[in-house]
Design a protein around this motif. Structure first.
Motif, PDB file in Angstrom:
ATOM      1  N   GLU A 245      26.076 -28.798  20.870  1.00 12.62           N
ATOM      2  CA  GLU A 245      25.164 -28.687  19.729  1.00 12.62           C
ATOM      3  C   GLU A 245      25.421 -29.821  18.744  1.00 12.62           C
ATOM      4  OE1 GLU A 245      26.906 -26.237  21.042  1.00 12.62           O
ATOM      5  OE2 GLU A 245      25.490 -24.632  21.551  1.00 12.62           O
ATOM      6  N   GLY A 246      26.693 -30.130  18.517  1.00  8.56           N
ATOM      7  CA  GLY A 246      27.052 -31.214  17.608  1.00  8.56           C
ATOM      8  C   GLY A 246      26.556 -32.561  18.134  1.00  8.56           C
ATOM      9  N   ARG A 247      26.701 -32.759  19.445  1.00  8.93           N
ATOM     10  CA  ARG A 247      26.223 -34.019  20.039  1.00  8.93           C
ATOM     11  C   ARG A 247      24.701 -34.122  19.890  1.00  8.93           C
ATOM     12  NH1 ARG A 247      29.703 -34.009  25.697  1.00  8.93           N
ATOM     13  NH2 ARG A 247      31.750 -33.743  24.714  1.00  8.93           N
ATOM     14  N   MET A 248      24.014 -32.974  20.007  1.00 12.57           N
ATOM     15  CA  MET A 248      22.555 -32.994  19.829  1.00 12.57           C
ATOM     16  C   MET A 248      22.206 -33.395  18.400  1.00 12.57           C
ATOM     17  SD  MET A 248      20.975 -29.814  21.984  1.00 12.57           S
ATOM     18  CE  MET A 248      22.268 -28.769  22.610  1.00 12.57           C
ATOM     19  N   THR A 249      22.935 -32.872  17.438  1.00 13.48           N
ATOM     20  CA  THR A 249      22.696 -33.214  16.027  1.00 13.48           C
ATOM     21  C   THR A 249      22.858 -34.723  15.816  1.00 13.48           C
ATOM     22  OG1 THR A 249      23.451 -31.046  15.303  1.00 13.48           O
ATOM     23  CG2 THR A 249      23.488 -32.807  13.653  1.00 13.48           C
ATOM     24  N   LEU A 250      23.918 -35.276  16.412  1.00 10.79           N
ATOM     25  CA  LEU A 250      24.202 -36.702  16.251  1.00 10.79           C
ATOM     26  C   LEU A 250      23.110 -37.557  16.905  1.00 10.79           C
ATOM     27  CD1 LEU A 250      26.209 -38.884  15.294  1.00 10.79           C
ATOM     28  CD2 LEU A 250      27.460 -38.557  17.446  1.00 10.79           C
ATOM     29  N   CYS A 251      22.784 -37.251  18.154  1.00  7.63           N
ATOM     30  CA  CYS A 251      21.759 -38.033  18.867  1.00  7.63           C
ATOM     31  C   CYS A 251      20.387 -37.863  18.210  1.00  7.63           C
ATOM     32  CB  CYS A 251      21.697 -37.620  20.338  1.00  7.63           C
ATOM     33  SG  CYS A 251      23.144 -38.124  21.270  1.00  7.63           S
ATOM     34  N   ASN A 252      20.121 -36.681  17.687  1.00  9.95           N
ATOM     35  CA  ASN A 252      18.862 -36.384  16.997  1.00  9.95           C
ATOM     36  C   ASN A 252      18.564 -37.383  15.892  1.00  9.95           C
ATOM     37  OD1 ASN A 252      17.824 -34.905  14.342  1.00  9.95           O
ATOM     38  ND2 ASN A 252      16.831 -33.880  16.060  1.00  9.95           N
TER      39      ASN A 252
ATOM     40  N   MET B 217      23.681 -50.806  22.082  1.00 13.89           N
ATOM     41  CA  MET B 217      24.682 -50.736  21.005  1.00 13.89           C
ATOM     42  C   MET B 217      25.604 -49.559  21.309  1.00 13.89           C
ATOM     43  SD  MET B 217      24.276 -49.964  16.879  1.00 13.89           S
ATOM     44  CE  MET B 217      22.872 -50.997  16.648  1.00 13.89           C
ATOM     45  N   ARG B 218      26.891 -49.727  21.000  1.00 17.98           N
ATOM     46  CA  ARG B 218      27.792 -48.577  21.102  1.00 17.98           C
ATOM     47  C   ARG B 218      28.384 -48.322  19.729  1.00 17.98           C
ATOM     48  NH1 ARG B 218      32.160 -48.161  25.860  1.00 17.98           N
ATOM     49  NH2 ARG B 218      32.837 -50.175  25.026  1.00 17.98           N
ATOM     50  N   VAL B 219      28.297 -47.082  19.301  1.00 20.25           N
ATOM     51  CA  VAL B 219      28.923 -46.680  18.041  1.00 20.25           C
ATOM     52  C   VAL B 219      30.115 -45.810  18.403  1.00 20.25           C
ATOM     53  CG1 VAL B 219      28.643 -45.415  15.874  1.00 20.25           C
ATOM     54  CG2 VAL B 219      26.741 -46.770  16.776  1.00 20.25           C
ATOM     55  N   ILE B 220      31.304 -46.287  18.076  1.00 27.33           N
ATOM     56  CA  ILE B 220      32.529 -45.565  18.430  1.00 27.33           C
ATOM     57  C   ILE B 220      33.115 -44.890  17.193  1.00 27.33           C
ATOM     58  CG2 ILE B 220      34.884 -45.804  19.338  1.00 27.33           C
ATOM     59  CD1 ILE B 220      33.853 -48.233  20.934  1.00 27.33           C
ATOM     60  N   PHE B 221      33.248 -43.581  17.265  1.00 26.61           N
ATOM     61  CA  PHE B 221      33.918 -42.828  16.196  1.00 26.61           C
ATOM     62  C   PHE B 221      35.382 -42.703  16.585  1.00 26.61           C
ATOM     63  CE2 PHE B 221      29.527 -41.579  15.525  1.00 26.61           C
ATOM     64  CZ  PHE B 221      29.425 -41.428  14.143  1.00 26.61           C
ATOM     65  N   LYS B 222      36.250 -43.409  15.865  1.00 33.87           N
ATOM     66  CA  LYS B 222      37.680 -43.412  16.203  1.00 33.87           C
ATOM     67  C   LYS B 222      38.402 -42.259  15.519  1.00 33.87           C
ATOM     68  CE  LYS B 222      40.111 -47.187  17.369  1.00 33.87           C
ATOM     69  NZ  LYS B 222      40.528 -48.607  17.463  1.00 33.87           N
ATOM     70  N   GLY B 223      39.263 -41.592  16.270  1.00 35.63           N
ATOM     71  CA  GLY B 223      40.039 -40.497  15.706  1.00 35.63           C
ATOM     72  C   GLY B 223      39.193 -39.255  15.532  1.00 35.63           C
ATOM     73  N   LEU B 224      39.820 -38.212  14.987  1.00 37.87           N
ATOM     74  CA  LEU B 224      39.110 -36.951  14.782  1.00 37.87           C
ATOM     75  C   LEU B 224      38.796 -36.753  13.307  1.00 37.87           C
ATOM     76  CD1 LEU B 224      41.165 -34.614  17.151  1.00 37.87           C
ATOM     77  CD2 LEU B 224      38.794 -35.402  17.467  1.00 37.87           C
ATOM     78  N   PRO B 225      37.631 -36.180  12.989  1.00 45.75           N
ATOM     79  CA  PRO B 225      37.324 -35.959  11.571  1.00 45.75           C
ATOM     80  C   PRO B 225      38.163 -34.818  10.993  1.00 45.75           C
ATOM     81  CG  PRO B 225      35.554 -35.100  12.961  1.00 45.75           C
ATOM     82  CD  PRO B 225      36.547 -35.746  13.883  1.00 45.75           C
ATOM     83  N   PRO B 226      38.385 -34.837   9.683  1.00 46.99           N
ATOM     84  CA  PRO B 226      39.148 -33.752   9.061  1.00 46.99           C
ATOM     85  C   PRO B 226      38.371 -32.426   9.129  1.00 46.99           C
ATOM     86  CG  PRO B 226      38.757 -35.572   7.516  1.00 46.99           C
ATOM     87  CD  PRO B 226      37.924 -35.828   8.717  1.00 46.99           C
ATOM     88  N   ASP B 227      39.060 -31.317   8.846  1.00 44.44           N
ATOM     89  CA  ASP B 227      38.396 -30.004   8.784  1.00 44.44           C
ATOM     90  C   ASP B 227      37.236 -30.054   7.800  1.00 44.44           C
ATOM     91  OD1 ASP B 227      40.019 -28.839  10.579  1.00 44.44           O
ATOM     92  OD2 ASP B 227      41.232 -27.708   9.127  1.00 44.44           O
ATOM     93  N   GLY B 228      36.178 -29.347   8.125  1.00 41.68           N
ATOM     94  CA  GLY B 228      35.041 -29.260   7.201  1.00 41.68           C
ATOM     95  C   GLY B 228      34.059 -30.406   7.346  1.00 41.68           C
ATOM     96  N   VAL B 229      34.321 -31.307   8.289  1.00 41.69           N
ATOM     97  CA  VAL B 229      33.406 -32.430   8.537  1.00 41.69           C
ATOM     98  C   VAL B 229      32.838 -32.271   9.946  1.00 41.69           C
ATOM     99  CG1 VAL B 229      33.224 -34.939   8.806  1.00 41.69           C
ATOM    100  CG2 VAL B 229      34.643 -33.967   6.982  1.00 41.69           C
ATOM    101  N   GLY B 230      31.521 -32.218  10.057  1.00 43.81           N
ATOM    102  CA  GLY B 230      30.893 -31.963  11.349  1.00 43.81           C
ATOM    103  C   GLY B 230      29.946 -33.064  11.778  1.00 43.81           C
ATOM    104  N   ALA B 231      29.163 -32.727  12.804  1.00 42.88           N
ATOM    105  CA  ALA B 231      28.266 -33.711  13.435  1.00 42.88           C
ATOM    106  C   ALA B 231      27.247 -34.274  12.445  1.00 42.88           C
ATOM    107  CB  ALA B 231      27.544 -33.060  14.610  1.00 42.88           C
ATOM    108  N   LYS B 232      26.723 -33.432  11.557  1.00 43.74           N
ATOM    109  CA  LYS B 232      25.717 -33.915  10.606  1.00 43.74           C
ATOM    110  C   LYS B 232      26.328 -34.947   9.671  1.00 43.74           C
ATOM    111  CE  LYS B 232      21.557 -33.631   8.727  1.00 43.74           C
ATOM    112  NZ  LYS B 232      20.991 -32.314   8.493  1.00 43.74           N
ATOM    113  N   ASP B 233      27.566 -34.687   9.263  1.00 45.28           N
ATOM    114  CA  ASP B 233      28.262 -35.632   8.381  1.00 45.28           C
ATOM    115  C   ASP B 233      28.516 -36.945   9.121  1.00 45.28           C
ATOM    116  OD1 ASP B 233      28.501 -33.592   6.327  1.00 45.28           O
ATOM    117  OD2 ASP B 233      30.010 -32.683   7.626  1.00 45.28           O
ATOM    118  N   MET B 234      28.862 -36.843  10.401  1.00 44.53           N
ATOM    119  CA  MET B 234      29.074 -38.054  11.204  1.00 44.53           C
ATOM    120  C   MET B 234      27.765 -38.842  11.323  1.00 44.53           C
ATOM    121  SD  MET B 234      31.489 -36.366  14.188  1.00 44.53           S
ATOM    122  CE  MET B 234      31.311 -37.697  15.370  1.00 44.53           C
ATOM    123  N   ALA B 235      26.666 -38.115  11.525  1.00 46.58           N
ATOM    124  CA  ALA B 235      25.360 -38.775  11.663  1.00 46.58           C
ATOM    125  C   ALA B 235      24.989 -39.511  10.368  1.00 46.58           C
ATOM    126  CB  ALA B 235      24.287 -37.753  12.021  1.00 46.58           C
TER     127      ALA B 235
END
Lengths: 475, 193
Positions: free
Chosen positions: A220-227, A172-190
């Motif tokens: 670190e953010g990528r680790m949070t997401l993959c975690n 499966m591929r999960v594609i996050f399109k575009g950039l998140p707004p300020d104040g939104v990080g990897a945990k929020d994406m996860a």
């Protein structure tokens, strides 16, 4: 040749014996990480058969789950929660001595949570297969590794043969399109990803996270997401290695050196998914619309923007969850009182996580009646945070600054909440009783957890983050 | 070393209809400090069975269920999600369960269960709904024919990974299979050194 995905390449390079209709593939393991909770019975299984650890040089152990986060007393004895916890730690020490396995023992300046120390020491590298008796092993997939959690029987298999039996999962591929707004990080994406595909949406899949927002994340953010892949049911989560990855790995204790480094780099650059590679399923998430996220139920897919309201439950399971959480339908999350805050775990205990929490807490006091625990992911994170005086910010705000370990994420070392308490936690699971019997867990980012500690209610961290940004500009 | 053989089982069901029953529910983390795989049946679903003072909860479905006659657990979808702890199947087996039926069973739990003589059975939504609605029903699970049959004769088929099925039917430990591959493993290591 047909275009291949990162996952295809990782899989192909580690197949010792191809899978057949009768048997799974024999998959070679480059790195086996071990901790005290899921290994004792595996070592016993080896002993019963008179087997040795086949490749102690590829096996690495640490102490994190049952380990106290309070300092040792005057006699030097750590304050274990129970005799069993102490016995379990001693069992790993004994097993590692007997089998010649390297152990980051208590007092070792490199010790920490298994998914923090692997990358930190440079053991985790692009292109490797990595297993551990722990479902959050997918964390290491952030480096472009094939990393997955296994059970204790399989820990025994990996100890005895350096291989596991595994059928190739779907992709499966999960594609996050575009950039998140300020104040939104990897945990929020996860959390947004899990809400989107569901707690079982990734079952049977190896998931690659891709897109502009993922490329823009720190390691670190990528680790949070993959975690958090496993919270969507996916045993494998990964992101393509890039220059940021290589820069992060370079120079670490176990990273390749000199000519070996150049050779490794050439290999690693070939790993990312080829253009035109196909996936069994693709999901696209618009990152530009994301907000800071929290959970409101007892499954990680019950996640919503922090500035929204508790939804009305629709199924019996959702009604049970709402009753346990005591959230009323339509109630703004911002009105929900917080008793305790936990900042730590293999999801969010790295230096960047602590910086994020400190940025919010700087110059503030945590609300009266709220207790907050900040637990660095490793001894190295602790030293680095203290060198930046982050611990002072936490302590001055009224939080506790502890020794490294899993702590309140799994609540088996004595760190836990009291029945009925609401805990805003940077960990990965909001299951019933996960942080102590009767404890209600709300998952969030370090910034949201820190802001919630200050206000004593579930709090949107964005005003705090922008104020901190402003202050930096003025300074 | 061998595993208990599993070929067919006829037993009553116990039903836990909740969705997403995670392995922390099956065995809370505070019981994971053990260094043995034995004796965990007494703490299986501990917080569902006992209150905070350790008294049995009257409301618990475990009350009045004889583990000797109710060896099939029927559970809501996404059973066994979360932590990879193999203590979950160890505890379920030690309590007396030999099979779990759901519409959806989590990957790592499924893999762990198969290695411990606990058969994970994934059935279609319709069969699942019927089983959820009939606690205590007598059900036959046949691993040879890969079929689930209710006492009214209705039923369905299910899939089990072929190798794990062979190991269960023959009572064979999969480690033996891996140890037999050592020449191939050594060759792989030489080629990748």
């Amino acid at each position: 040749m047909r275009p291949q995905s990162l996952f295809d390449k990782l899989w192909r390079r580690h197949v010792v014996v191809e899978e057949t209709p009768e048997a799974p593939a024999v998959l070679y393991i480059d790195l086996h990480l071990v901790h005290e909770v899921t290994s004792p019975q595996a070592f016993s299984a080896l002993d019963e058969r008179g087997l040795k650890v086949r490749r102690p040089d590829l096996t690495f152990a640490t102490l994190d789950h049952s380990t106290p986060t309070l300092q040792a007393d005057a006699s030097g004895r750590p304050p274990y929660a129970t005799k069993d916890a102490e016995a379990q730690v001693r069992t790993l020490i004994r097993n590692c001595e007997k089998h010649g396995v390297q152990l980051l023992n208590l007092g070792d300046p490199r010790r920490g949570i298994v998914h923090v120390i692997g990358p930190e020491l440079g053991l985790t590298q692009p292109g490797k297969t990595i297993v551990c008796g722990d479902s959050h092993t997918s964390t290491h997939g952030a480096f472009g590794a094939l990393a997955f959690g296994i059970g204790t029987t399989e820990v025994g298999h990996a100890l005895a043969t350096q291989c596991v039996l595994q059928r190739k999962p779907k992709s499966m591929r999960v594609i996050f399109k575009g950039l998140p707004p300020d104040g939104v990080g990897a945990k929020d994406m996860a959390l947004a990803m899990i809400a989107e595909i569901g707690a079982d949406g990734g079952q049977g899949y190896a998931v690659e996270f891709a897109g502009e927002a993922v490329s823009a994340l720190s390691m670190e953010g990528r680790m949070t997401l993959c975690n958090m892949s496993i919270e969507a049911g996916a045993r494998f989560g990964m992101t393509a290695p890039d220059e940021k990855t290589f820069e992060w790995v370079k120079g670490r204790d176990f990273a390749p050196k000199d000519d070996d480094w150049e050779r490794a780099l050439a290999e690693w650059r070939r790993l990312p998914t080829d253009d035109g590679a196909s996936f069994d399923r693709e999901v696209t998430i618009d990152a530009t619309n994301l907000k800071p996220m929290i959970t409101y139920g007892v499954s990680p897919d019950a996640a919503a923007p922090v500035d929204s309201r508790a939804p009305a439950p629709e199924t019996d399971s959702e009604r049970e969850a709402a009753a346990y959480m005591r959230f009323n339908p339509g109630q703004p999350f911002s009105e929900i009182a917080v008793n305790r805050v936990f900042i730590g775990s293999c999801t969010n205990s790295r230096l960047s996580d602590l910086r994020e929490a400190a940025e919010v807490m700087r110059g503030h006091k945590i609300a009266k009646g709220v207790t907050a625990l900040v637990v660095p992911g490793s001894e190295a994170v602790k030293r680095a945070a203290e060198a930046e005086n982050l611990h002072r910010i936490f302590i001055e705000a009224g939080a506790e600054w502890r020794e490294p370990g899993c702590s309140m994420c799994i609540a088996m070392n004595g760190d836990k909440g009291a029945p009925g308490e609401l805990v805003v936690s940077t960990s990965n699971r909001n299951f019933v009783g996960r942080q102590g019997q009767g404890v209600r867990t709300v998952l969030a980012s370090p910034a949201t957890a820190a802001a919630s500690a200050i206000e004593g209610k579930i709090t949107d961290p964005r005003p705090y983050l922008s104020a901190a940004k402003e202050a930096r500009h003025v300074a | 070393m061998s595993l208990d053989k599993f070929s067919a089982l006829t037993s009553r069901t116990m039903v836990l209809p909740q969705e997403n029953i995670d392995t922390d529910q099956i065995i809370p983390a505070r019981f994971l400090t053990t260094t043995s795989r034995k004796g965990l049946g007494k703490v299986v679903f501990y917080d569902w069975r006992y209150d905070e003072d350790g008294r049995p909860k009257n409301s618990s479905v475990f009350n009045g269920v004889d583990p000797q006659t109710h060896r099939i657990l029927v559970a809501g979808s996404n059973f066994g999600c979360g932590s990879s702890r193999e203590h979950a199947p160890w505890a379920l087996v030690d309590f007396g369960f030999r099979a779990v039926i759901s519409s959806d069973i989590a990957d790592i739990f499924k893999s762990n269960a198969l290695k411990n003589g606990l058969l994970p059975v994934t059935v279609d939504e319709k069969t699942h709904a019927k089983l959820l609605a009939s606690p205590g029903a007598e059900v036959t699970i046949d691993l040879e024919t890969l079929s689930v049959t209710l006492s009214d004769g209705s039923g369905t088929t299910f899939e089990v990974e072929a190798f794990a099925r062979r190991c269960l039917l023959d009572g064979v430990d999969p480690l033996g299979h891996l140890l037999n591959q050592l020449p191939a493993i050594e060759a792989y290591e030489r080629a990748h050194a």
